[in-house]
Design a protein around this motif. Structure first.
Motif, PDB file in Angstrom:
ATOM      1  N   SER A   1       2.409  -4.144 -34.729  1.00  0.00           N
ATOM      2  CA  SER A   1       3.699  -4.050 -35.399  1.00  0.00           C
ATOM      3  C   SER A   1       3.973  -5.268 -36.276  1.00  0.00           C
ATOM      4  O   SER A   1       4.374  -5.143 -37.435  1.00  0.00           O
ATOM      5  CB  SER A   1       4.818  -3.867 -34.370  1.00  0.00           C
ATOM      6  N   TYR A   2       3.783  -6.470 -35.720  1.00  0.00           N
ATOM      7  CA  TYR A   2       3.999  -7.713 -36.467  1.00  0.00           C
ATOM      8  C   TYR A   2       2.757  -8.583 -36.359  1.00  0.00           C
ATOM      9  O   TYR A   2       2.176  -8.707 -35.273  1.00  0.00           O
ATOM     10  CB  TYR A   2       5.199  -8.483 -35.907  1.00  0.00           C
TER      11      TYR A   2
ATOM     12  N   HIS B   1       1.373  -8.903 -42.081  1.00  0.00           N
ATOM     13  CA  HIS B   1       0.556  -7.765 -42.503  1.00  0.00           C
ATOM     14  C   HIS B   1       0.639  -6.588 -41.528  1.00  0.00           C
ATOM     15  O   HIS B   1      -0.212  -5.706 -41.559  1.00  0.00           O
ATOM     16  CB  HIS B   1      -0.907  -8.198 -42.629  1.00  0.00           C
TER      17      HIS B   1
ATOM     18  N   TYR C   1       2.443  -3.300 -39.121  1.00  0.00           N
ATOM     19  CA  TYR C   1       2.958  -1.974 -39.452  1.00  0.00           C
ATOM     20  C   TYR C   1       4.373  -2.022 -39.993  1.00  0.00           C
ATOM     21  O   TYR C   1       4.825  -1.111 -40.673  1.00  0.00           O
ATOM     22  CB  TYR C   1       2.923  -1.072 -38.214  1.00  0.00           C
ATOM     23  N   THR C   2       5.116  -3.069 -39.655  1.00  0.00           N
ATOM     24  CA  THR C   2       6.438  -3.264 -40.227  1.00  0.00           C
ATOM     25  C   THR C   2       6.553  -4.712 -40.689  1.00  0.00           C
ATOM     26  O   THR C   2       5.744  -5.564 -40.335  1.00  0.00           O
ATOM     27  CB  THR C   2       7.545  -2.916 -39.228  1.00  0.00           C
ATOM     28  N   TYR C   3       7.548  -4.984 -41.505  1.00  0.00           N
ATOM     29  CA  TYR C   3       7.722  -6.314 -42.073  1.00  0.00           C
ATOM     30  C   TYR C   3       8.414  -7.245 -41.079  1.00  0.00           C
ATOM     31  O   TYR C   3       9.309  -6.829 -40.337  1.00  0.00           O
ATOM     32  CB  TYR C   3       8.538  -6.236 -43.366  1.00  0.00           C
TER      33      TYR C   3
ATOM     34  N   TYR D   1       1.303   6.422 -41.664  1.00  0.00           N
ATOM     35  CA  TYR D   1       0.754   5.214 -42.291  1.00  0.00           C
ATOM     36  C   TYR D   1       0.781   5.342 -43.812  1.00  0.00           C
ATOM     37  O   TYR D   1       0.518   6.404 -44.371  1.00  0.00           O
ATOM     38  CB  TYR D   1      -0.665   4.965 -41.790  1.00  0.00           C
TER      39      TYR D   1
ATOM     40  N   ARG E   1       0.928  -0.195 -48.853  1.00  0.00           N
ATOM     41  CA  ARG E   1       1.997  -0.910 -49.556  1.00  0.00           C
ATOM     42  C   ARG E   1       1.387  -2.104 -50.306  1.00  0.00           C
ATOM     43  O   ARG E   1       1.238  -3.198 -49.760  1.00  0.00           O
ATOM     44  CB  ARG E   1       3.056  -1.392 -48.560  1.00  0.00           C
TER      45      ARG E   1
ATOM     46  N   ASP F   1      -1.247  -3.850 -47.838  1.00  0.00           N
ATOM     47  CA  ASP F   1      -1.061  -3.775 -46.392  1.00  0.00           C
ATOM     48  C   ASP F   1      -0.933  -2.319 -45.987  1.00  0.00           C
ATOM     49  O   ASP F   1      -0.579  -1.452 -46.796  1.00  0.00           O
ATOM     50  CB  ASP F   1       0.196  -4.539 -45.958  1.00  0.00           C
TER      51      ASP F   1
ATOM     52  N   ARG G   1       1.235  -0.050 -43.720  1.00  0.00           N
ATOM     53  CA  ARG G   1       2.508  -0.045 -43.006  1.00  0.00           C
ATOM     54  C   ARG G   1       2.758   1.340 -42.398  1.00  0.00           C
ATOM     55  O   ARG G   1       2.290   2.351 -42.921  1.00  0.00           O
ATOM     56  CB  ARG G   1       3.664  -0.384 -43.951  1.00  0.00           C
TER      57      ARG G   1
ATOM     58  N   TYR H   1       5.355   3.513 -42.426  1.00  0.00           N
ATOM     59  CA  TYR H   1       6.639   3.763 -43.074  1.00  0.00           C
ATOM     60  C   TYR H   1       6.805   5.193 -43.569  1.00  0.00           C
ATOM     61  O   TYR H   1       7.780   5.505 -44.242  1.00  0.00           O
ATOM     62  CB  TYR H   1       6.826   2.784 -44.251  1.00  0.00           C
TER      63      TYR H   1
END
Length: 350
Positions: A58-59, A64, A66-68, A267, A270, A289, A291, A293
């Motif tokens: 995730s982080y 880089h 799956y989420t910011y 997935y 981005r 990346d 992500r 999203y």
């Protein structure tokens, strides 16, 4: 995550909070009123954004995952809180986070209040400092010598090399091999409930999209209904968990290979530069990346049941997976057939 044995006594896991008589909607004589059935079940039809919190990727270091990083922290700058999840603050927060990483989060580095990552003291014997007191209970400072994000697994990314992750957390936890851990968004279908309805955390839900449905658990809190884990999205889209969890980043030289072109929702690629997506005749300017999203825009029906597994506070006793959640619901009388009927009744009232 280990799969729970089918021999587990499901009855021992059930903690019901049903209306007297345990009534169920067997026909449309029992229609929901203001989104609520007589037995206390809540029904809603929403979009479904992706919440990957709780899964290893995730982080990550370097932002880089799956989420910011901005979705799990708030920047504290010159004594002022800056909400990083607000779009206009994203770039500032990312810049300051990378700066803090480069300084190993020591004194003088930018300071953040963290609410979706694990945190540990920088020096042995020191204590963490709580932040944003109104949300006390798990929110701590990192940076400026006050703490640093806890490192998780080192994971291989899509083509070569490894990337270092941070420990990602969820509001609800469960036990695996006797250890209390956050709930993995990549393996457990999870729903997000609004922070103002935290009493729903731990509730079992039935979620339907098109021809696919799955039992899920309210595992985390956020701004509103309409978010679900990676596993929930895969079950709703494909009817099964997918075997591949792709991982970035991809360099410019690695762009537009199968690692990027074969990505399946939720997935998404981005790119680092705007308008740098793969297309015919275009040579990428930079890396990208991966992500999580790719949400579902509309048409997801969720029925949150007045039913929870056995819990200690916000920790579920035992391992969780799609089968164990279904077994608990079915043992309580909530079969797939009955829930489809309830969803159909709800649709008649809309």
């Amino acid at each position: 995550m280990k799969i729970a044995s089918k021999s587990i006594c499901v009855a021992s896991l059930i903690a019901l909070s049903l209306s007297p008589g345990g009534s169920r909607a067997k026909s449309c004589d029992d229609k929901p009123h203001n989104g609520k059935f007589a037995d206390g079940s809540l029904v809603m039809t929403t979009r479904m954004n992706v919440n990957p919190d709780g899964t290893s990727a995730s982080y990550t270091v370097g932002d880089h995952g799956y989420t910011y990083i901005a979705n799990g922290v708030n920047l504290h700058l010159d004594g002022k809180k800056i909400a990083c999840s607000i779009k206009e603050n994203n770039l500032l927060c990312r810049k300051k986070w990378i700066e803090a990483e480069g300084a190993d989060f020591l004194a003088g580095s930018p300071e953040f209040c963290v609410f979706a990552l694990g945190v540990e003291p920088i020096f042995t014997g020191t204590t963490l400092e709580e932040c944003e007191k109104k949300d006390a209970g798990g929110r701590y400072f990192v940076g400026n010598g006050k703490g640093r994000p806890k490192l998780g697994k080192s994971l291989p990314h899509s083509i070569s090399g490894d990337i270092q992750t941070y420990v990602s957390t969820t509001a609800l936890t469960h036990t695996i091999d006797g250890k209390i851990v956050s709930i993995d968004a990549a393996t457990v279908p999870g729903l997000v409930v609004p922070k103002g309805k935290s009493s729903l955390l731990g509730s079992i839900a039935w979620v339907q999209y098109g021809d696919h449905s799955v039992f899920a658990l309210a595992t985390d809190s956020g701004p509103d209904f309409g978010e679900g884990s990676i596993a929930l999205h895969e079950m709703l889209r494909y009817g099964a968990l997918q075997s591949k969890n792709p991982m970035g980043p991809l360099s410019r030289e690695q762009r537009c290979t199968e690692a990027e072109s074969d990505l399946k929702a939720p997935y998404q690629s981005r790119p680092d530069y705007q308008n740098d997506e793969c297309r015919k005749g275009h040579k990428p300017k930079g890396g990208t990346d991966i992500r999580a999203y790719g949400g579902i825009e509309s048409g997801v029906t969720s029925i949150i049941l007045p039913l929870k597994p056995e819990m200690d506070g916000r920790t579920v006793r035992g391992n969780l997976n799609t089968l164990s959640l279904k077994n608990i619901a079915v043992a309580a009388g909530y079969s797939e057939e009955m829930l489809r009927q309830m969803a159909a009744c709800a649709a008649e009232t809309q």
